[in-house]
Design a protein around this motif. Structure first.
Motif, PDB file in Angstrom:
ATOM      1  N   TYR A   1       0.831  -1.199   0.000  1.00  0.00           N
ATOM      2  CA  TYR A   1       0.000   0.000   0.000  1.00  0.00           C
ATOM      3  C   TYR A   1       0.869   1.253   0.000  1.00  0.00           C
ATOM      4  O   TYR A   1       0.562   2.245  -0.684  1.00  0.00           O
ATOM      5  CB  TYR A   1      -0.916   0.018   1.227  1.00  0.00           C
ATOM      6  N   GLY A   2       1.953   1.252   0.775  1.00  0.00           N
ATOM      7  CA  GLY A   2       2.841   2.409   0.824  1.00  0.00           C
ATOM      8  C   GLY A   2       3.465   2.711  -0.519  1.00  0.00           C
ATOM      9  O   GLY A   2       3.536   3.875  -0.946  1.00  0.00           O
ATOM     10  N   LEU A   3       3.930   1.675  -1.204  1.00  0.00           N
ATOM     11  CA  LEU A   3       4.492   1.869  -2.548  1.00  0.00           C
ATOM     12  C   LEU A   3       3.425   2.374  -3.521  1.00  0.00           C
ATOM     13  O   LEU A   3       3.695   3.231  -4.374  1.00  0.00           O
ATOM     14  CB  LEU A   3       5.082   0.562  -3.068  1.00  0.00           C
ATOM     15  N   HIS A   4       2.221   1.838  -3.401  1.00  0.00           N
ATOM     16  CA  HIS A   4       1.122   2.273  -4.267  1.00  0.00           C
ATOM     17  C   HIS A   4       0.841   3.769  -4.058  1.00  0.00           C
ATOM     18  O   HIS A   4       0.658   4.520  -5.031  1.00  0.00           O
ATOM     19  CB  HIS A   4      -0.120   1.442  -3.955  1.00  0.00           C
ATOM     20  N   LEU A   5       0.817   4.208  -2.807  1.00  0.00           N
ATOM     21  CA  LEU A   5       0.590   5.624  -2.509  1.00  0.00           C
ATOM     22  C   LEU A   5       1.713   6.493  -3.064  1.00  0.00           C
ATOM     23  O   LEU A   5       1.466   7.559  -3.640  1.00  0.00           O
ATOM     24  CB  LEU A   5       0.475   5.828  -0.995  1.00  0.00           C
TER      25      LEU A   5
ATOM     26  N   ALA B   1       1.332   6.888  -6.753  1.00  0.00           N
ATOM     27  CA  ALA B   1       0.229   7.792  -7.083  1.00  0.00           C
ATOM     28  C   ALA B   1       0.609   9.254  -6.845  1.00  0.00           C
ATOM     29  O   ALA B   1       0.321  10.133  -7.677  1.00  0.00           O
ATOM     30  CB  ALA B   1      -1.000   7.431  -6.253  1.00  0.00           C
ATOM     31  N   LEU B   2       1.266   9.532  -5.735  1.00  0.00           N
ATOM     32  CA  LEU B   2       1.632  10.913  -5.404  1.00  0.00           C
ATOM     33  C   LEU B   2       2.666  11.479  -6.373  1.00  0.00           C
ATOM     34  O   LEU B   2       2.615  12.655  -6.743  1.00  0.00           O
ATOM     35  CB  LEU B   2       2.174  10.969  -3.968  1.00  0.00           C
ATOM     36  N   ILE B   3       3.596  10.638  -6.787  1.00  0.00           N
ATOM     37  CA  ILE B   3       4.624  11.102  -7.723  1.00  0.00           C
ATOM     38  C   ILE B   3       4.075  11.175  -9.146  1.00  0.00           C
ATOM     39  O   ILE B   3       4.305  12.159  -9.864  1.00  0.00           O
ATOM     40  CB  ILE B   3       5.862  10.190  -7.650  1.00  0.00           C
TER      41      ILE B   3
END
Length: 327
Positions: A120-124, A127-129
């Protein structure tokens, strides 16, 4: 699927020095090495010192990353720490890591998706970048599960350990890492794996209120081996790829029997599956980065390899990511 503009550019890890072997556990509960290995594949796990907490492990994983890859991190936009064992309810572990690292202009948030947290952290971060809002993010999976373990419960104390892994994710639209994802949660099954805090019930059902991790291993196993293979197929479908295009599968290192069953049901060879549980046990949000870093250190993972990361656990929550390793 939105086009990714983010690339994982570095990785590091850290585990405490204290070892807790299966033979050590024989002195704590009614169990033995043969029974534990046969049912879980775990031989030993690491345990943090009494004055060593999740923020300490997370910080040391970042230091390991920056030293190995010679990375500058004073311009990091956000620190994301994925954990279910924070030092405090507040401040967040990410804020403590930001202070330890001395990064002056970074945001800081914790993500609690238990064993699916790192994915989930990598997914976020992606998305943010990829949205253009941020350029450089540290994503950490770190746990001190030993601090919420009931060492009189042989069903849980044999499984869990402490550890941490950190990655750097940066803007790169030419060589992005992220290909596709699948996210899912079945909160109605949350009673199968929990640690109590303020509430004394989950969705109206009474729970054991001892501030220790409680798990119905059989129910979690049934859920994982039925739902994760379906999730894997969704990840592949979203990328218009087939399973034979995946070089390495890196699932959450919960239990070797569970991983073997997932591989069998999904049709992926166990020989191309990486896990960290033998030496570190189930480290929740840290298992995937520890497995990933182990695969890199052993020379198994090569630049250009397609990796399928898949976290699953408390929630009950899951997250799968298909990435290309371009480090």
């Amino acid at each position: 699927m939105t086009t990714s503009k983010a690339r994982i550019t570095a990785i590091g890890s850290y585990v405490p020095t204290n070892k807790l072997t299966n033979h050590d556990l024989e002195n704590l509960v009614e169990t033995n090495d043969e029974w534990i290995v046969q049912r879980t594949g775990i031989k030993e796990r690491r345990v943090a010192d009494s004055n060593e907490y999740t923020s300490d492990l997370a910080y040391k994983a970042v230091l390991n990353m920056t030293e190995r890859y010679n990375k500058t991190i004073d311009d990091v936009d956000i620190i994301i720490v994925c954990t279910m064992t924070p030092d405090f309810t507040t401040p967040s572990v990410a804020s403590l890591v930001q202070a330890k690292l001395g990064i002056k202009n970074s945001g800081a948030i914790d993500v609690n998706a238990a064993c699916a947290g790192f994915a989930y952290g990598l997914h976020l971060a992606n998305a943010l970048i990829s949205s253009g809002l941020h350029q450089k993010i540290i994503v950490i999976g770190a746990e001190t599960i030993s601090k919420i373990i009931d060492y009189t419960d042989r069903n849980t104390c044999i499984l869990f350990g402490d550890g941490s892994g950190a990655t750097l994710v940066e803007f790169d639209e030419r060589h992005p890492s992220f290909l596709s994802f699948h996210l899912n949660s079945e909160g109605e099954k949350g009673r199968s794996l929990y640690c109590s805090n303020l509430s004394k019930s989950i969705l109206g059902e009474a729970i054991v209120d001892n501030n220790k991790i409680v798990q119905n291993g059989r129910e979690v196993y049934k859920w994982a081996v039925s739902s994760v293979p379906r999730g894997i197929q969704n990840v592949l479908d979203n990328a218009s790829m087939s399973l034979d295009q995946v070089n390495w599968f890196i699932p959450h290192s919960a239990n070797l029997r569970m991983i073997q069953s997932i591989c069998e049901k999904s049709g992926f060879p166990i020989e191309q599956t990486l896990y960290s549980l033998i030496d570190y046990g189930n480290t929740s949000a840290a298992t995937i980065p520890l497995s990933l870093d182990k695969g890199i250190s052993e020379g198994k993972i090569k630049s250009g390899d397609n990796l399928l990361l898949y976290g699953f656990g408390g929630g009950l929550t899951q997250a799968g990511l298909l990435i290309t390793w371009n480090v």
